[in-house]
Motif scaffolding. Structure first.
Motif, PDB file in Angstrom:
ATOM      1  N   MET A  85       0.762  -1.020   0.020  1.00  0.00           N
ATOM      2  CA  MET A  85       0.053   0.064   0.032  1.00  0.00           C
ATOM      3  C   MET A  85       0.750   1.058   0.008  1.00  0.00           C
ATOM      4  SD  MET A  85      -2.935  -0.441   2.647  1.00  0.00           S
ATOM      5  CE  MET A  85      -4.357  -1.884   2.324  1.00  0.00           C
ATOM      6  N   ASP A  86       0.461   2.383  -0.609  1.00  0.00           N
ATOM      7  CA  ASP A  86       1.150   3.566  -0.534  1.00  0.00           C
ATOM      8  C   ASP A  86       0.558   4.380   0.648  1.00  0.00           C
ATOM      9  OD1 ASP A  86      -1.275   4.452  -1.500  1.00  0.00           O
ATOM     10  OD2 ASP A  86      -0.520   5.032  -3.467  1.00  0.00           O
ATOM     11  N   LYS A  87       0.854   5.667   0.589  1.00  0.00           N
ATOM     12  CA  LYS A  87       0.635   6.598   1.776  1.00  0.00           C
ATOM     13  C   LYS A  87      -0.968   6.782   1.625  1.00  0.00           C
ATOM     14  CE  LYS A  87       5.086   9.027   1.236  1.00  0.00           C
ATOM     15  NZ  LYS A  87       5.801   9.920   1.269  1.00  0.00           N
ATOM     16  N   LYS A  88      -1.438   6.631   0.540  1.00  0.00           N
ATOM     17  CA  LYS A  88      -2.843   7.210   0.507  1.00  0.00           C
ATOM     18  C   LYS A  88      -3.675   5.732   0.803  1.00  0.00           C
ATOM     19  CE  LYS A  88      -2.185  11.072  -2.388  1.00  0.00           C
ATOM     20  NZ  LYS A  88      -2.393  11.551  -3.732  1.00  0.00           N
ATOM     21  N   GLY A  89      -3.164   4.564   0.853  1.00  0.00           N
ATOM     22  CA  GLY A  89      -3.716   3.510   1.376  1.00  0.00           C
ATOM     23  C   GLY A  89      -4.364   2.563   0.035  1.00  0.00           C
ATOM     24  N   ARG A  90      -3.634   3.224  -1.140  1.00  0.00           N
ATOM     25  CA  ARG A  90      -4.082   2.245  -2.385  1.00  0.00           C
ATOM     26  C   ARG A  90      -3.078   1.096  -2.471  1.00  0.00           C
ATOM     27  NH1 ARG A  90      -3.595   7.478  -5.849  1.00  0.00           N
ATOM     28  NH2 ARG A  90      -1.560   7.381  -5.044  1.00  0.00           N
ATOM     29  N   ILE A  91      -3.535   0.129  -2.909  1.00  0.00           N
ATOM     30  CA  ILE A  91      -2.823  -1.333  -3.134  1.00  0.00           C
ATOM     31  C   ILE A  91      -1.809  -1.073  -4.377  1.00  0.00           C
ATOM     32  CG2 ILE A  91      -3.060  -3.728  -3.795  1.00  0.00           C
ATOM     33  CD1 ILE A  91      -5.509  -3.857  -2.344  1.00  0.00           C
ATOM     34  N   ILE A  92      -0.543  -1.466  -4.086  1.00  0.00           N
ATOM     35  CA  ILE A  92       0.380  -1.188  -5.045  1.00  0.00           C
ATOM     36  C   ILE A  92       0.779  -2.471  -5.937  1.00  0.00           C
ATOM     37  CG2 ILE A  92       2.896  -0.820  -5.551  1.00  0.00           C
ATOM     38  CD1 ILE A  92       2.654   1.229  -3.238  1.00  0.00           C
ATOM     39  N   THR A  93       0.653  -2.563  -7.306  1.00  0.00           N
ATOM     40  CA  THR A  93       0.771  -3.613  -7.878  1.00  0.00           C
ATOM     41  C   THR A  93       2.285  -3.857  -8.358  1.00  0.00           C
ATOM     42  OG1 THR A  93       0.752  -2.494  -9.834  1.00  0.00           O
ATOM     43  CG2 THR A  93      -1.215  -3.038  -9.128  1.00  0.00           C
ATOM     44  N   GLU A  94       2.605  -5.259  -8.709  1.00  0.00           N
ATOM     45  CA  GLU A  94       4.065  -5.455  -8.862  1.00  0.00           C
ATOM     46  C   GLU A  94       4.448  -4.321  -9.875  1.00  0.00           C
ATOM     47  OE1 GLU A  94       6.566  -9.038 -11.028  1.00  0.00           O
ATOM     48  OE2 GLU A  94       4.797  -9.391  -9.933  1.00  0.00           O
ATOM     49  N   GLU A  95       3.812  -4.322 -11.171  1.00  0.00           N
ATOM     50  CA  GLU A  95       4.435  -3.289 -12.232  1.00  0.00           C
ATOM     51  C   GLU A  95       4.481  -1.723 -11.661  1.00  0.00           C
ATOM     52  OE1 GLU A  95       5.806  -3.157 -15.135  1.00  0.00           O
ATOM     53  OE2 GLU A  95       5.665  -5.279 -14.671  1.00  0.00           O
ATOM     54  N   THR A  96       3.701  -1.368 -10.916  1.00  0.00           N
ATOM     55  CA  THR A  96       3.829  -0.063 -10.150  1.00  0.00           C
ATOM     56  C   THR A  96       5.071   0.151  -9.171  1.00  0.00           C
ATOM     57  OG1 THR A  96       1.352   0.255 -10.226  1.00  0.00           O
ATOM     58  CG2 THR A  96       2.469   1.792  -8.755  1.00  0.00           C
ATOM     59  N   ALA A  97       5.180  -0.994  -8.442  1.00  0.00           N
ATOM     60  CA  ALA A  97       6.537  -0.713  -7.654  1.00  0.00           C
ATOM     61  C   ALA A  97       7.751  -0.905  -8.364  1.00  0.00           C
ATOM     62  CB  ALA A  97       6.300  -2.251  -6.714  1.00  0.00           C
ATOM     63  N   TYR A  98       7.563  -1.635  -9.437  1.00  0.00           N
ATOM     64  CA  TYR A  98       8.742  -1.854 -10.463  1.00  0.00           C
ATOM     65  C   TYR A  98       9.046  -0.622 -11.100  1.00  0.00           C
ATOM     66  CZ  TYR A  98      11.757  -2.507 -14.286  1.00  0.00           C
ATOM     67  OH  TYR A  98      12.939  -2.656 -15.314  1.00  0.00           O
ATOM     68  N   ALA A  99       8.014   0.116 -11.323  1.00  0.00           N
ATOM     69  CA  ALA A  99       8.249   1.316 -12.038  1.00  0.00           C
ATOM     70  C   ALA A  99       8.941   2.486 -10.991  1.00  0.00           C
ATOM     71  CB  ALA A  99       7.116   2.063 -12.521  1.00  0.00           C
TER      72      ALA A  99
ATOM     73  N   ASP B 252      11.631 -10.186  -4.457  1.00  0.00           N
ATOM     74  CA  ASP B 252      12.713 -10.848  -5.025  1.00  0.00           C
ATOM     75  C   ASP B 252      12.804 -10.786  -6.628  1.00  0.00           C
ATOM     76  OD1 ASP B 252      13.887 -11.555  -2.800  1.00  0.00           O
ATOM     77  OD2 ASP B 252      12.826 -13.494  -2.760  1.00  0.00           O
ATOM     78  N   LYS B 253      11.439 -10.898  -7.121  1.00  0.00           N
ATOM     79  CA  LYS B 253      11.402 -10.970  -8.578  1.00  0.00           C
ATOM     80  C   LYS B 253      11.641  -9.409  -9.156  1.00  0.00           C
ATOM     81  CE  LYS B 253       7.826 -11.705 -11.903  1.00  0.00           C
ATOM     82  NZ  LYS B 253       6.282 -12.184 -12.329  1.00  0.00           N
ATOM     83  N   ILE B 254      11.170  -8.288  -8.463  1.00  0.00           N
ATOM     84  CA  ILE B 254      11.589  -6.912  -8.608  1.00  0.00           C
ATOM     85  C   ILE B 254      12.998  -6.698  -8.885  1.00  0.00           C
ATOM     86  CG2 ILE B 254      11.123  -4.448  -7.954  1.00  0.00           C
ATOM     87  CD1 ILE B 254       8.251  -5.267  -7.367  1.00  0.00           C
ATOM     88  N   ILE B 255      13.691  -7.113  -7.673  1.00  0.00           N
ATOM     89  CA  ILE B 255      15.164  -6.895  -7.478  1.00  0.00           C
ATOM     90  C   ILE B 255      15.804  -7.710  -8.733  1.00  0.00           C
ATOM     91  CG2 ILE B 255      17.085  -7.586  -5.982  1.00  0.00           C
ATOM     92  CD1 ILE B 255      15.319  -5.282  -4.818  1.00  0.00           C
ATOM     93  N   ASN B 256      15.463  -8.933  -8.947  1.00  0.00           N
ATOM     94  CA  ASN B 256      16.177  -9.710 -10.038  1.00  0.00           C
ATOM     95  C   ASN B 256      15.961  -8.758 -11.467  1.00  0.00           C
ATOM     96  OD1 ASN B 256      17.170 -11.488  -8.497  1.00  0.00           O
ATOM     97  ND2 ASN B 256      15.305 -12.895  -8.433  1.00  0.00           N
ATOM     98  N   ARG B 257      14.730  -8.395 -11.648  1.00  0.00           N
ATOM     99  CA  ARG B 257      14.323  -7.451 -12.946  1.00  0.00           C
ATOM    100  C   ARG B 257      15.117  -6.224 -13.128  1.00  0.00           C
ATOM    101  NH1 ARG B 257       8.472  -5.525 -14.688  1.00  0.00           N
ATOM    102  NH2 ARG B 257       9.061  -4.409 -16.651  1.00  0.00           N
TER     103      ARG B 257
END
Length: 166
Positions: free
Chosen positions: A1-15, A46-51
């Motif tokens: 979740m981000d500061k506003k309480g929204r759920i963060i997707t893998e793609e958003t986190a990667y970006a 782990d997937k994001i770090i490897n990417r």
């Protein structure tokens, strides 16, 4: 979740992490901590770090070289303090040692003398012996070895008489 309480997707986190890594050198440890704060599961982290590593946003060797350069030239730290902070970032010891072998010990010694000269002017004490002791503790706290400090002080002609009692 981000500061506003929204759920963060893998793609958003990667970006977000790709943007962070493109702005400055980051250690995988730092990115992992940021991703954990987003409450992402461990396999996704782990997937994001490897990417990020695969796409060259994260590179441990590059980070270590950059970190050593910055701390040596801007913060005027010694080898020991830099190595300690790199270990804290959970970077491989082999890479740390490899980066230090690329640098000469002369570059560390050259950064020590101006620091000691500047500090010597502001150190106060009842005797020269006490002032030298404070100067040594200061340099050791900056991450320089006792041998480097003593050699530099001898060159500056500050550390000639340590057995005197005033």
């Amino acid at each position: 979740m981000d500061k506003k309480g929204r759920i963060i997707t893998e793609e958003t986190a990667y970006a977000r992490m790709a943007r962070t890594c493109s702005q400055k050198e980051c250690a995988p440890f730092d990115i992992t901590r940021k991703l954990k704060r987003m409450e992402l599961p461990e396999p996704v982290i782990d997937k994001i770090i490897n990417r990020l590593k695969k796409e060259k946003f994260l590179d441990e060797k590059r980070f270590i070289r950059s970190y050593i350069h910055d701390k040596l030239h801007f913060n005027k730290w010694g080898k020991r303090k830099i190595a300690l902070f790199l270990k804290y970032k959970q970077l491989p010891q082999e890479l740390i040692e490899e980066a230090f072998t690329e640098l000469s010990d002369i570059s560390f010694s050259l950064s020590l003398q101006p620091i000691l000269e500047k500090k010597w002017k502001s150190v106060t004490g009842k005797s020269d012996y006490e002032k030298r002791g404070k100067l040594i503790r200061y340099a050791l706290g900056r991450g320089f070895s006792m041998e480097e400090v003593m050699a530099c002080m001898k060159q500056m002609e500050i550390g000639d008489t340590f057995n005197e009692t005033e």
